[in-house]
Design a protein around this motif. Sequence first.
Motif, PDB file in Angstrom:
ATOM      1  N   GLU A  38     -45.925 -67.869   3.857  1.00  0.00           N
ATOM      2  CA  GLU A  38     -45.545 -66.514   3.478  1.00  0.00           C
ATOM      3  C   GLU A  38     -44.028 -66.362   3.416  1.00  0.00           C
ATOM      4  O   GLU A  38     -43.495 -65.708   2.513  1.00  0.00           O
ATOM      5  CB  GLU A  38     -46.144 -65.509   4.457  1.00  0.00           C
ATOM      6  CG  GLU A  38     -47.658 -65.446   4.412  1.00  0.00           C
ATOM      7  CD  GLU A  38     -48.247 -64.616   5.546  1.00  0.00           C
ATOM      8  OE1 GLU A  38     -49.443 -64.317   5.489  1.00  0.00           O
ATOM      9  OE2 GLU A  38     -47.495 -64.280   6.492  1.00  0.00           O
ATOM     10  N   LYS A  39     -43.323 -66.964   4.373  1.00  0.00           N
ATOM     11  CA  LYS A  39     -41.871 -66.851   4.412  1.00  0.00           C
ATOM     12  C   LYS A  39     -41.235 -67.454   3.170  1.00  0.00           C
ATOM     13  O   LYS A  39     -40.249 -66.914   2.641  1.00  0.00           O
ATOM     14  CB  LYS A  39     -41.330 -67.529   5.674  1.00  0.00           C
ATOM     15  CG  LYS A  39     -39.809 -67.498   5.786  1.00  0.00           C
ATOM     16  CD  LYS A  39     -39.337 -68.132   7.075  1.00  0.00           C
ATOM     17  CE  LYS A  39     -37.811 -68.102   7.171  1.00  0.00           C
ATOM     18  NZ  LYS A  39     -37.331 -68.711   8.437  1.00  0.00           N
ATOM     19  N   PRO A  41     -47.667 -68.431   8.374  1.00  0.00           N
ATOM     20  CA  PRO A  41     -46.377 -67.721   8.400  1.00  0.00           C
ATOM     21  C   PRO A  41     -45.284 -68.437   7.598  1.00  0.00           C
ATOM     22  O   PRO A  41     -44.451 -67.780   6.959  1.00  0.00           O
ATOM     23  CB  PRO A  41     -46.036 -67.670   9.890  1.00  0.00           C
ATOM     24  CG  PRO A  41     -47.353 -67.801  10.591  1.00  0.00           C
ATOM     25  CD  PRO A  41     -48.159 -68.716   9.730  1.00  0.00           C
ATOM     26  N   MET A  42     -45.280 -69.772   7.630  1.00  0.00           N
ATOM     27  CA  MET A  42     -44.285 -70.515   6.858  1.00  0.00           C
ATOM     28  C   MET A  42     -44.522 -70.337   5.366  1.00  0.00           C
ATOM     29  O   MET A  42     -43.585 -70.140   4.584  1.00  0.00           O
ATOM     30  CB  MET A  42     -44.332 -72.002   7.219  1.00  0.00           C
ATOM     31  CG  MET A  42     -43.804 -72.340   8.585  1.00  0.00           C
ATOM     32  SD  MET A  42     -43.411 -74.097   8.765  1.00  0.00           S
ATOM     33  CE  MET A  42     -44.956 -74.863   8.299  1.00  0.00           C
ATOM     34  N   CYS A  84     -37.931 -73.289   9.126  1.00  0.00           N
ATOM     35  CA  CYS A  84     -38.652 -72.144   9.669  1.00  0.00           C
ATOM     36  C   CYS A  84     -38.479 -72.053  11.184  1.00  0.00           C
ATOM     37  O   CYS A  84     -38.393 -70.956  11.744  1.00  0.00           O
ATOM     38  CB  CYS A  84     -40.125 -72.229   9.294  1.00  0.00           C
ATOM     39  SG  CYS A  84     -41.087 -70.762   9.693  1.00  0.00           S
ATOM     40  N   THR A  86     -48.139 -63.152  -1.664  1.00  0.00           N
ATOM     41  CA  THR A  86     -47.120 -64.053  -2.215  1.00  0.00           C
ATOM     42  C   THR A  86     -47.371 -64.436  -3.656  1.00  0.00           C
ATOM     43  O   THR A  86     -46.621 -65.240  -4.208  1.00  0.00           O
ATOM     44  CB  THR A  86     -47.055 -65.333  -1.368  1.00  0.00           C
ATOM     45  OG1 THR A  86     -48.364 -65.919  -1.288  1.00  0.00           O
ATOM     46  CG2 THR A  86     -46.541 -65.041   0.027  1.00  0.00           C
TER      47      THR A  86
END
Length: 352
Positions: A239-240, A236-237, A178, A19
Amino acid sequence: MSNNLCVVLRDEQVYTSLTAHSLPDVIPFEPVWDPRDDVDCSPEDSKRPLSTCWAYSARPWFPLIPRNPTFDGPIFGCLNHSRFSLLTEVDSNGKYILHHDIREAWVALEQKLLWCLERLGAGLLVPWGTKLPRPPTSFGYQWSHADANLAKKVAIRSWDAFLLIAATCSWHIMTRRCHGSSRSWTSILTDDPNYPIPAEWVLELSRSFVGDLTTSVPRTGVLVSSKYCPWEGQLPMFEKFSIPVWVRFPRNASGGIDASAVDFTLRHYIPSQVAITRVTEPIQWGQPDDNTWGQPDDNTWGQSDNKSQGALGWDVSALGWGQAGGEQPVSDIPEAHADPSFPIPQPHSGQK
């Protein structure tokens, strides 16, 4: 393994990211988390710098603090101050206190942000049993002091706390988006039957660094060790929403990485041996550290023109997230071969 994985070598350690495309100049110190460290223990001394341990321990919202917050709107305009622009006045006891106009505006903003924090966080679990950050008032901007400089110093500490509260609101918004919440976060604020916030205010909030979770608002980000990831639920959040995440891999005796010792959560950050070799070749062959090697990516980290102050009002070196120079990130994407018809000029030869 992703072709978008960026690989950087520094101090015999490999850093990778999905990211971000650059590494901070100075890797910030990350102390072991202790809930007691959310309190600034700096003595009542106007000359000694403030401690920043409390901010590093404010997980998981600290990575969401904006790098360059904008204070030109109707909501956060009252925070458009530096230590030099803060005004003080003398109270009835002859002590110095922050000017009443600034105090009143900060109190109103704090009440609204805390109300938003309570409503947005309703029904959401706080990771690891972490306590929510303390309100800015508890950091002393309404206190009186015998020294005007100390009154300003404490006000700046409270100014930092506003960003921490705002980042926590961003974390709640991110969590709801998310996890696919049935209600939008804006409707949660405007539809409250008892204390609704005006829709115009919420609209401005969504455009600010609180509600804007796009890459147009660079965030502080986080560095984690490849052996242990305390951000498992949040990764994961992050990265999203393109929150900068760097993973640090120690190199073994052969110069590679021991993949067996990597936290399973971080296995998609493991670089290929080809990528590691490519970042080590310039060092092995003595490539000079010029503009070709280590070009900073200002668009990624959003470094402001003010080189002396970071997002939290501290000197940039305190957090170590500067942009003056860093290693050139290397991707796992194969590099095109140079055309032999056009030889590469010697460094500093003046040839193009």
